[in-house]
Design a protein around this motif. Structure first.
Motif, PDB file in Angstrom:
ATOM      1  N   TYR A  37     -15.573  -7.933   3.832  1.00  9.81           N
ATOM      2  CA  TYR A  37     -16.447  -7.003   4.108  1.00  9.81           C
ATOM      3  C   TYR A  37     -15.932  -5.737   4.567  1.00  9.81           C
ATOM      4  CZ  TYR A  37     -19.876 -10.763   2.883  1.00  9.81           C
ATOM      5  OH  TYR A  37     -20.985 -11.689   2.309  1.00  9.81           O
ATOM      6  N   GLY A  38     -16.468  -4.590   3.798  1.00  7.32           N
ATOM      7  CA  GLY A  38     -16.042  -3.466   4.308  1.00  7.32           C
ATOM      8  C   GLY A  38     -14.790  -2.836   4.088  1.00  7.32           C
ATOM      9  N   GLU A  39     -13.973  -3.557   3.284  1.00  8.79           N
ATOM     10  CA  GLU A  39     -12.550  -3.119   3.088  1.00  8.79           C
ATOM     11  C   GLU A  39     -12.239  -3.042   1.708  1.00  8.79           C
ATOM     12  OE1 GLU A  39      -9.582  -5.168   5.548  1.00  8.79           O
ATOM     13  OE2 GLU A  39     -10.595  -5.155   7.048  1.00  8.79           O
ATOM     14  N   LEU A  40     -11.239  -1.890   1.263  1.00 14.05           N
ATOM     15  CA  LEU A  40     -10.731  -1.793  -0.013  1.00 14.05           C
ATOM     16  C   LEU A  40      -9.381  -2.242   0.124  1.00 14.05           C
ATOM     17  CD1 LEU A  40     -12.347   1.742  -1.123  1.00 14.05           C
ATOM     18  CD2 LEU A  40     -13.588  -0.612  -1.217  1.00 14.05           C
ATOM     19  N   LYS A  41      -8.869  -2.541  -1.266  1.00 15.37           N
ATOM     20  CA  LYS A  41      -7.553  -2.972  -1.171  1.00 15.37           C
ATOM     21  C   LYS A  41      -7.038  -2.475  -2.467  1.00 15.37           C
ATOM     22  CE  LYS A  41      -4.090  -6.583  -0.548  1.00 15.37           C
ATOM     23  NZ  LYS A  41      -3.491  -6.108   0.875  1.00 15.37           N
ATOM     24  N   ASN A  42      -5.680  -1.736  -2.442  1.00 16.29           N
ATOM     25  CA  ASN A  42      -4.868  -1.430  -3.622  1.00 16.29           C
ATOM     26  C   ASN A  42      -3.837  -2.296  -4.111  1.00 16.29           C
ATOM     27  OD1 ASN A  42      -6.393   1.156  -4.083  1.00 16.29           O
ATOM     28  ND2 ASN A  42      -5.307   2.003  -2.652  1.00 16.29           N
ATOM     29  N   ILE A  43      -4.087  -2.823  -5.239  1.00  9.92           N
ATOM     30  CA  ILE A  43      -2.850  -3.759  -5.822  1.00  9.92           C
ATOM     31  C   ILE A  43      -2.461  -3.422  -6.958  1.00  9.92           C
ATOM     32  CG2 ILE A  43      -2.639  -6.269  -6.623  1.00  9.92           C
ATOM     33  CD1 ILE A  43      -5.767  -6.509  -5.229  1.00  9.92           C
ATOM     34  N   THR A  44      -0.973  -3.655  -6.900  1.00  8.85           N
ATOM     35  CA  THR A  44      -0.027  -3.019  -7.849  1.00  8.85           C
ATOM     36  C   THR A  44       0.052  -4.706  -8.782  1.00  8.85           C
ATOM     37  OG1 THR A  44       1.157  -1.549  -7.115  1.00  8.85           O
ATOM     38  CG2 THR A  44       2.031  -2.257  -8.999  1.00  8.85           C
ATOM     39  N   LEU A  45      -0.112  -4.775 -10.142  1.00  8.41           N
ATOM     40  CA  LEU A  45       0.117  -5.938 -10.806  1.00  8.41           C
ATOM     41  C   LEU A  45       1.528  -5.869 -11.398  1.00  8.41           C
ATOM     42  CD1 LEU A  45      -3.430  -5.927 -13.197  1.00  8.41           C
ATOM     43  CD2 LEU A  45      -2.809  -7.003 -10.755  1.00  8.41           C
ATOM     44  N   PRO A  46       1.929  -7.132 -11.920  1.00 17.39           N
ATOM     45  CA  PRO A  46       3.336  -7.253 -12.278  1.00 17.39           C
ATOM     46  C   PRO A  46       3.839  -6.372 -13.499  1.00 17.39           C
ATOM     47  CG  PRO A  46       2.380  -9.185 -12.111  1.00 17.39           C
ATOM     48  CD  PRO A  46       1.203  -8.420 -12.015  1.00 17.39           C
ATOM     49  N   ASP A  47       2.998  -5.703 -14.130  1.00 19.27           N
ATOM     50  CA  ASP A  47       3.417  -4.806 -15.181  1.00 19.27           C
ATOM     51  C   ASP A  47       3.152  -3.454 -15.055  1.00 19.27           C
ATOM     52  OD1 ASP A  47       0.340  -4.678 -14.956  1.00 19.27           O
ATOM     53  OD2 ASP A  47       0.286  -4.117 -17.175  1.00 19.27           O
ATOM     54  N   GLY A  48       2.897  -3.079 -13.505  1.00 17.30           N
ATOM     55  CA  GLY A  48       2.681  -1.855 -13.057  1.00 17.30           C
ATOM     56  C   GLY A  48       1.171  -1.226 -13.081  1.00 17.30           C
ATOM     57  N   SER A  49       0.271  -2.024 -13.490  1.00 15.00           N
ATOM     58  CA  SER A  49      -0.979  -1.636 -13.748  1.00 15.00           C
ATOM     59  C   SER A  49      -1.701  -1.451 -12.408  1.00 15.00           C
ATOM     60  CB  SER A  49      -1.714  -2.416 -14.400  1.00 15.00           C
ATOM     61  OG  SER A  49      -1.500  -2.582 -15.743  1.00 15.00           O
ATOM     62  N   ILE A  50      -2.659  -0.585 -11.928  1.00 13.32           N
ATOM     63  CA  ILE A  50      -3.074  -0.590 -10.408  1.00 13.32           C
ATOM     64  C   ILE A  50      -4.640  -1.104 -10.527  1.00 13.32           C
ATOM     65  CG2 ILE A  50      -3.496   1.120  -8.727  1.00 13.32           C
ATOM     66  CD1 ILE A  50      -0.525   0.950  -9.308  1.00 13.32           C
ATOM     67  N   VAL A  51      -4.771  -1.763  -9.532  1.00 13.80           N
ATOM     68  CA  VAL A  51      -6.242  -2.283  -9.567  1.00 13.80           C
ATOM     69  C   VAL A  51      -6.507  -1.847  -7.921  1.00 13.80           C
ATOM     70  CG1 VAL A  51      -7.549  -4.253  -9.209  1.00 13.80           C
ATOM     71  CG2 VAL A  51      -5.720  -4.367 -10.874  1.00 13.80           C
ATOM     72  N   THR A  52      -7.766  -1.196  -7.753  1.00 13.80           N
ATOM     73  CA  THR A  52      -8.401  -1.056  -6.693  1.00 13.80           C
ATOM     74  C   THR A  52      -9.406  -1.980  -6.279  1.00 13.80           C
ATOM     75  OG1 THR A  52      -7.922   1.301  -6.766  1.00 13.80           O
ATOM     76  CG2 THR A  52      -9.684   0.585  -4.965  1.00 13.80           C
ATOM     77  N   LEU A  53      -9.502  -2.922  -5.376  1.00 10.96           N
ATOM     78  CA  LEU A  53     -10.421  -3.998  -5.115  1.00 10.96           C
ATOM     79  C   LEU A  53     -11.567  -3.694  -4.003  1.00 10.96           C
ATOM     80  CD1 LEU A  53     -10.805  -6.702  -6.643  1.00 10.96           C
ATOM     81  CD2 LEU A  53      -9.531  -7.977  -4.662  1.00 10.96           C
ATOM     82  N   ASN A  54     -12.742  -3.617  -4.550  1.00 18.55           N
ATOM     83  CA  ASN A  54     -13.701  -3.166  -3.481  1.00 18.55           C
ATOM     84  C   ASN A  54     -14.057  -4.419  -2.663  1.00 18.55           C
ATOM     85  OD1 ASN A  54     -15.712  -1.619  -2.250  1.00 18.55           O
ATOM     86  ND2 ASN A  54     -17.201  -1.539  -4.062  1.00 18.55           N
ATOM     87  N   ALA A  55     -14.847  -4.213  -1.661  1.00 14.29           N
ATOM     88  CA  ALA A  55     -15.086  -4.919  -0.500  1.00 14.29           C
ATOM     89  C   ALA A  55     -15.780  -6.357  -1.316  1.00 14.29           C
ATOM     90  CB  ALA A  55     -15.956  -4.271   0.461  1.00 14.29           C
ATOM     91  N   ASN A  56     -15.565  -7.407  -0.510  1.00 16.57           N
ATOM     92  CA  ASN A  56     -16.108  -8.667  -0.871  1.00 16.57           C
ATOM     93  C   ASN A  56     -16.066  -9.102  -2.428  1.00 16.57           C
ATOM     94  OD1 ASN A  56     -17.810 -10.953  -0.738  1.00 16.57           O
ATOM     95  ND2 ASN A  56     -19.683  -9.973  -1.167  1.00 16.57           N
ATOM     96  N   SER A  57     -14.730  -8.994  -2.858  1.00  7.86           N
ATOM     97  CA  SER A  57     -14.083  -9.126  -3.940  1.00  7.86           C
ATOM     98  C   SER A  57     -12.956  -9.876  -3.786  1.00  7.86           C
ATOM     99  CB  SER A  57     -14.117  -7.775  -4.727  1.00  7.86           C
ATOM    100  OG  SER A  57     -15.239  -6.826  -4.784  1.00  7.86           O
ATOM    101  N   ASN A  58     -12.430 -10.345  -5.459  1.00  6.06           N
ATOM    102  CA  ASN A  58     -11.467 -11.146  -5.534  1.00  6.06           C
ATOM    103  C   ASN A  58     -10.831 -10.939  -6.809  1.00  6.06           C
ATOM    104  OD1 ASN A  58     -10.809 -14.266  -6.911  1.00  6.06           O
ATOM    105  ND2 ASN A  58     -10.282 -14.249  -4.965  1.00  6.06           N
ATOM    106  N   ILE A  59      -9.371 -11.053  -6.983  1.00  4.77           N
ATOM    107  CA  ILE A  59      -8.718 -10.996  -7.948  1.00  4.77           C
ATOM    108  C   ILE A  59      -7.565 -12.180  -8.139  1.00  4.77           C
ATOM    109  CG2 ILE A  59      -7.064  -9.327  -7.155  1.00  4.77           C
ATOM    110  CD1 ILE A  59      -6.815  -8.133  -9.992  1.00  4.77           C
ATOM    111  N   LYS A  60      -7.488 -12.733  -9.291  1.00  2.21           N
ATOM    112  CA  LYS A  60      -6.476 -13.682  -9.605  1.00  2.21           C
ATOM    113  C   LYS A  60      -5.651 -13.269 -10.743  1.00  2.21           C
ATOM    114  CE  LYS A  60      -9.402 -17.458  -7.799  1.00  2.21           C
ATOM    115  NZ  LYS A  60      -9.990 -19.000  -8.135  1.00  2.21           N
ATOM    116  N   TYR A  61      -4.365 -13.632 -10.572  1.00  2.00           N
ATOM    117  CA  TYR A  61      -3.446 -13.606 -11.650  1.00  2.00           C
ATOM    118  C   TYR A  61      -2.215 -14.297 -11.649  1.00  2.00           C
ATOM    119  CZ  TYR A  61      -1.600  -9.962  -8.490  1.00  2.00           C
ATOM    120  OH  TYR A  61      -0.933  -9.219  -7.465  1.00  2.00           O
TER     121      TYR A  61
END
Length: 341
Positions: free
Chosen positions: A129-153
């Protein structure tokens, strides 16, 4: 339960490699296990050369601990112990060469299992809660993940396979554009699975929000198509400035100011005549508080304007001053108490 010291009287290299207590001591030593194995080495000095060799073999596979979590490591050892029996306690003397060969086989099995785990492992990232996170995927794509969220790959993306990610909560994606000319190749496709909706893109920027039984996809630039898990034949095409909303089994499209819609990734929130009931839902999702109001009419108030979301307390105070209400977070009960002034 640990064995008695006498159990190690006739131990060999193969026995050590197949001993769970020994493996855990090598990989995760602590004061108790260090004392235990020091006593064994003192009691049976002839076993020391085998202990040294067995340690080297186990540590040579240390790369596994970089990609496996503690529960995964424990499960892996349990599976191996259940399926691998090196030496059965019988009256027969097993030739030493056979024992070393058996040990080599076990090492080979462990290496293969470790490689399979590494190749097929999925990355699972969650934001508190209350935190953002920037993620670089294996192909170079960029994801900004909002608080209380989840990404799988998948940790490793095959160059001949579709790029896929699974998202719950909210995220902004800027997809690396791989397709240049000609027919679209399999590896040039990019699919986001969120809720009951699949979003396919070639190269674009868009926002996905999957909360409270409702999925929204807003497109900033590029082109995307949306399909449902239950009916892949029906496709909805979005152009920049469109938002698609899926709720109650229906997928609809409408125009929206997507720049403002996705402004959360830059620490800003835009509201255009938005009811406070909806804003409080957002606060519950992002900050993890249960909203408690002393007057239901507060929920009917509407808010318009641009506010900074970089500081939670400043945000609450700004809204309070605008609407003449008080917003107070209670950490002990995880409640957001809202009262009229």
């Amino acid at each position: 339960m640990k064995k008695q010291l006498s159990d190690y009287n006739a131990y060999t290299l193969a026995d050590l490699i197949n001993d769970e207590a020994f493996i855990l001591w090598v990989l995760q030593p602590d004061e108790t296990t260090n004392t235990y194995w020091q006593n064994i080495q003192k009691a049976y000095p002839t076993l020391n050369p085998s202990i040294v060799s067995a340690r080297e073999i186990v540590l040579s596979m240390r790369f596994e601990t970089d990609s496996l979590s503690a529960p995964e490591q424990q499960q892996l050892w349990q599976n191996i112990a259940a399926k691998t029996v090196l030496v059965k306690k019988t009256g027969k003397i097993i030739p030493m060469w056979y024992r070393y060969a058996a040990a080599a086989v076990v090492v080979g099995i462990l290496c293969c299992i470790g490689i399979l785990y590494s190749v097929n492992q999925k990355v699972n990232i969650e934001t508190p809660y209350g935190e953002l996170k920037n993620i670089t995927l294996p192909d170079g794509s960029i994801v900004t993940l909002n608080a209380n969220s989840n990404i799988k790959y998948d940790k490793n993306w095959d160059k001949d396979e579709i790029r896929e990610v699974w998202i719950s909560g909210e995220a902004f994606l800027k997809v690396n554009h791989l397709h240049k000319t000609g027919k679209i190749q399999k590896h040039e496709r990019f699919i986001v699975h969120t809720g009951a909706v699949n979003v396919e893109v070639l190269g674009t920027s868009f926002n996905v929000n999957d909360r409270r039984g409702r999925t929204e996809v807003a497109l900033l630039d590029g082109k995307i198509s949306l399909g449902l898990n239950a009916d892949a034949a029906k496709q909805l095409i979005l152009a920049p400035g469109d938002i698609a909303e899926y709720a109650n089994g229906k997928l609809i499209k409408k125009p929206i100011n997507v720049v403002e819609y996705a402004s959360w990734k830059d620490g800003k929130l835009y509201f255009r005549n938005v009811p406070m009931a909806k804003i409080f839902d957002y606060f519950e999702d992002i900050y993890g508080y249960k909203v408690v109001v002393d007057d239901p009419k507060i929920l009917e108030k509407r808010l318009s304007g641009a506010l900074s979301a970089k500081n939670r307390d400043v945000l609450f105070k700004a809204i309070g001053l605008t609407l003449n209400i008080s917003i107070t977070p209670k950490e002990d009960s995880r409640e957001l108490v809202v009262t009229s002034k």
